[in-house]
Design a protein around this motif. Structure first.
Motif, PDB file in Angstrom:
ATOM      1  N   ALA A  82       0.853  -1.194   0.000  1.00 12.08           N
ATOM      2  CA  ALA A  82       0.000   0.000   0.000  1.00 12.08           C
ATOM      3  C   ALA A  82       0.887   1.242   0.000  1.00 12.08           C
ATOM      4  CB  ALA A  82      -0.914  -0.003   1.226  1.00 12.08           C
ATOM      5  N   ASP A  83       1.992   1.179   0.729  1.00 13.40           N
ATOM      6  CA  ASP A  83       2.951   2.281   0.757  1.00 13.40           C
ATOM      7  C   ASP A  83       3.566   2.501  -0.630  1.00 13.40           C
ATOM      8  OD1 ASP A  83       4.607   4.223   2.281  1.00 13.40           O
ATOM      9  OD2 ASP A  83       6.236   2.881   1.714  1.00 13.40           O
ATOM     10  N   VAL A  84       3.915   1.405  -1.300  1.00 10.30           N
ATOM     11  CA  VAL A  84       4.452   1.506  -2.663  1.00 10.30           C
ATOM     12  C   VAL A  84       3.427   2.164  -3.582  1.00 10.30           C
ATOM     13  CG1 VAL A  84       5.146   0.165  -4.694  1.00 10.30           C
ATOM     14  CG2 VAL A  84       6.034  -0.449  -2.431  1.00 10.30           C
ATOM     15  N   GLN A 145      -1.534   1.679  14.765  1.00  9.72           N
ATOM     16  CA  GLN A 145      -0.356   2.183  14.068  1.00  9.72           C
ATOM     17  C   GLN A 145       0.931   1.429  14.399  1.00  9.72           C
ATOM     18  OE1 GLN A 145       0.392   4.533  11.643  1.00  9.72           O
ATOM     19  NE2 GLN A 145      -1.792   4.402  11.258  1.00  9.72           N
ATOM     20  N   VAL A 146       0.845   0.365  15.185  1.00 10.72           N
ATOM     21  CA  VAL A 146       2.062  -0.371  15.566  1.00 10.72           C
ATOM     22  C   VAL A 146       2.706  -1.032  14.350  1.00 10.72           C
ATOM     23  CG1 VAL A 146       2.991  -2.308  16.896  1.00 10.72           C
ATOM     24  CG2 VAL A 146       1.342  -0.756  17.953  1.00 10.72           C
ATOM     25  N   LEU A 147       1.938  -1.771  13.588  1.00  8.53           N
ATOM     26  CA  LEU A 147       2.500  -2.498  12.448  1.00  8.53           C
ATOM     27  C   LEU A 147       3.054  -1.556  11.371  1.00  8.53           C
ATOM     28  CD1 LEU A 147       3.065  -5.400  11.830  1.00  8.53           C
ATOM     29  CD2 LEU A 147       0.851  -5.576  10.684  1.00  8.53           C
ATOM     30  N   PRO A 148       2.357  -0.480  10.995  1.00  7.44           N
ATOM     31  CA  PRO A 148       2.979   0.455  10.045  1.00  7.44           C
ATOM     32  C   PRO A 148       4.310   1.007  10.538  1.00  7.44           C
ATOM     33  CG  PRO A 148       0.635   0.885  10.180  1.00  7.44           C
ATOM     34  CD  PRO A 148       0.945  -0.117  11.246  1.00  7.44           C
ATOM     35  N   ASN A 175      -8.439   6.517  14.351  1.00  3.54           N
ATOM     36  CA  ASN A 175      -8.255   5.081  14.554  1.00  3.54           C
ATOM     37  C   ASN A 175      -9.595   4.388  14.765  1.00  3.54           C
ATOM     38  OD1 ASN A 175      -5.547   5.643  14.436  1.00  3.54           O
ATOM     39  ND2 ASN A 175      -5.061   4.943  16.488  1.00  3.54           N
ATOM     40  N   ILE A 176     -10.425   4.989  15.613  1.00  4.18           N
ATOM     41  CA  ILE A 176     -11.744   4.415  15.889  1.00  4.18           C
ATOM     42  C   ILE A 176     -12.568   4.332  14.603  1.00  4.18           C
ATOM     43  CG2 ILE A 176     -13.954   4.823  17.045  1.00  4.18           C
ATOM     44  CD1 ILE A 176     -12.386   6.006  19.379  1.00  4.18           C
ATOM     45  N   LEU A 177     -12.588   5.423  13.850  1.00  2.00           N
ATOM     46  CA  LEU A 177     -13.372   5.441  12.618  1.00  2.00           C
ATOM     47  C   LEU A 177     -12.824   4.451  11.592  1.00  2.00           C
ATOM     48  CD1 LEU A 177     -13.964   9.283  12.344  1.00  2.00           C
ATOM     49  CD2 LEU A 177     -15.717   7.536  12.707  1.00  2.00           C
ATOM     50  N   GLY A 178     -11.489   4.310  11.531  1.00  2.61           N
ATOM     51  CA  GLY A 178     -10.897   3.355  10.600  1.00  2.61           C
ATOM     52  C   GLY A 178     -11.275   1.924  10.939  1.00  2.61           C
ATOM     53  N   TYR A 234      -5.792   2.335   4.706  1.00  2.00           N
ATOM     54  CA  TYR A 234      -6.141   3.401   5.654  1.00  2.00           C
ATOM     55  C   TYR A 234      -5.017   3.589   6.670  1.00  2.00           C
ATOM     56  CZ  TYR A 234      -9.250   6.135   8.732  1.00  2.00           C
ATOM     57  OH  TYR A 234      -9.821   7.118   9.496  1.00  2.00           O
ATOM     58  N   GLN A 235      -4.496   2.479   7.221  1.00  3.88           N
ATOM     59  CA  GLN A 235      -3.386   2.561   8.172  1.00  3.88           C
ATOM     60  C   GLN A 235      -2.190   3.276   7.548  1.00  3.88           C
ATOM     61  OE1 GLN A 235      -3.439  -1.809   8.955  1.00  3.88           O
ATOM     62  NE2 GLN A 235      -2.886  -1.207  11.036  1.00  3.88           N
ATOM     63  N   THR A 236      -1.903   2.930   6.303  1.00  5.30           N
ATOM     64  CA  THR A 236      -0.729   3.479   5.624  1.00  5.30           C
ATOM     65  C   THR A 236      -0.889   4.964   5.347  1.00  5.30           C
ATOM     66  OG1 THR A 236      -0.439   1.305   4.594  1.00  5.30           O
ATOM     67  CG2 THR A 236       0.862   3.113   3.709  1.00  5.30           C
ATOM     68  N   VAL A 237      -2.073   5.377   4.927  1.00  2.52           N
ATOM     69  CA  VAL A 237      -2.326   6.797   4.672  1.00  2.52           C
ATOM     70  C   VAL A 237      -2.146   7.605   5.953  1.00  2.52           C
ATOM     71  CG1 VAL A 237      -4.063   8.496   4.020  1.00  2.52           C
ATOM     72  CG2 VAL A 237      -3.898   6.365   2.763  1.00  2.52           C
TER      73      VAL A 237
END
Length: 268
Positions: A82-84, A145-148, A175-178, A234-237
Motif C-alpha cells: 500500500a505504501d508503494v 499504528q504499531v504495524l505500520p 483510529n476508531i473510525l478506521g 487506511y493505516q498506511t495513509v
C-alpha cells in the motif's frame, strides 16, 4: 468524520485500481487454513496429544502464536505494498513478501503479543460476552499504528509501541473510525452470506445445500478480504501524514491538518 470518510473513499478507489492488494488477505486466509488443517492432522495422528492436557495446551499455544504470526506477516506485506502504491509505484505480491520477510524476526514478538491478547479476548468473550465488542475495538484502536511503524519505519516492537502510543494522542478518533468503518464494510456482504448459509441448512436439501452454503461462505470471505485490504491502505495513509505531515498524491484533495489533534490544539 468528514476527513476520515474521504480517506476511506479514496482508499476504496485505490483498491479498485490496484486489485492485487486484495491478494494479501486472500493469501493470509489460505495460509491460516493450511495451518489449521496441519495442526488438526497433527492432533489426530498423535494420540498422546489428544490424551494429554499439557499436550493440548502446547498445541493451542502454538496455534495462537502461528496464527497471529501468519496474520501479522500478510498484513505487514499489505501495508508495505500500500505504501508503494501511495508513492506512485507498482505493488506486487513478491515485493510484499520480500518486505515482510525482511521484518520477519521483528514481527515475531509482536505476533506473540497479538496471540496473547487474542487468547485473553477469547476468554473474556466466554465470561463477559457483552463486553467483547468493546474490548476488541479498544485493542484494535490502540494498536492501529504499531504495524505500520514496524514495517515502514523499521522500528522494533518497543519503539513501534512507543511511537504508536504517541500517535494515538493525535489520531485516536481516526483510529476508531478506521477500525469501525472497515468492520462495518465487512458486514455488507457478510449479512447476505449468513442468510444464504441459514437458508441452505434449514430450507434446502441435497446438492443445493452445498452450493448455496458455499456461495454464502464466499460472500463472507469477500467482505473480510475487502475490509482487510481497506484497513491496510487506511493505516498506511494515516501513517504517511503522522510521519511526513503530508498526504499522498492520491489523497491530495484531503486537508491533512484535519486528521490530527496536535498538541497545540489539545491544549488550546
Amino acid at each position: 468524520m468528514a476527513s476520515s470518510w474521504e480517506i476511506l473513499k479514496a482508499s476504496a478507489r485505490i483498491l479498485r485500481s490496484r486489485k492485487e492488494l486484495t491478494m494479501f488477505p486472500v493469501l493470509s486466509g489460505c495460509t491460516l487454513g493450511i495451518l489449521t488443517i496441519a495442526l488438526g492432522v497433527l492432533v489426530v495422528s498423535i494420540p498422546a496429544l489428544r490424551d494429554s492436557t499439557a499436550g493440548l495446551i502446547i498445541v493451542v499455544a502454538v496455534f495462537y502464536f502461528l496464527g497471529a504470526y501468519v496474520l501479522t506477516f500478510w498484513q505487514a506485506a499489505l501495508i508495505s505494498q500500500a505504501d508503494v502504491t501511495l508513492d506512485g509505484g507498482d505493488p506486487s505480491v513478491a515485493g510484499g513478501i520480500a518486505r515482510a520477510t525482511r521484518a520477519g524476526v521483528r514481527l515475531a514478538p509482536w505476533a506473540a503479543i497479538v496471540a496473547t491478547v487474542s487468547y485473553l479476548l477469547d476468554v473474556a468473550e466466554r465470561r463477559l460476552p457483552q463486553l467483547n465488542i468493546v474490548l476488541d475495538m479498544a485493542w484494535n484502536v490502540t494498536s492501529f499504528q504499531v504495524l505500520p511503524m514496524m514495517v515502514l519505519e523499521d522500528e522494533s516492537v518497543p519503539g513501534a509501541v512507543r511511537r504508536a502510543r504517541e500517535a494515538f494522542r493525535e489520531v485516536w478518533g481516526r483510529n476508531i473510525l478506521g477500525v469501525a468503518s472497515t468492520g462495518l464494510i465487512s458486514l455488507v456482504p457478510a449479512v447476505p452470506g449468513a442468510v444464504l448459509i441459514w437458508l441452505a441448512l434449514t430450507e434446502l436439501d441435497g446438492a443445493m445445500i452445498v452450493v448455496v452454503a458455499l456461495i454464502g461462505i464466499l460472500f463472507i470471505a469477500a467482505g473480510a478480504v475487502i475490509a482487510s485490504a481497506l484497513k491496510g491502505i487506511y493505516q498506511t495513509v494515516l501513517h504517511h501524514y503522522l510521519v511526513d505531515r503530508r498526504m499522498p498524491e492520491a489523497f491530495g484533495g484531503i486537508d491533512g491538518s484535519r486528521l490530527v489533534r496536535t498538541r497545540r490544539s489539545a491544549t488550546a
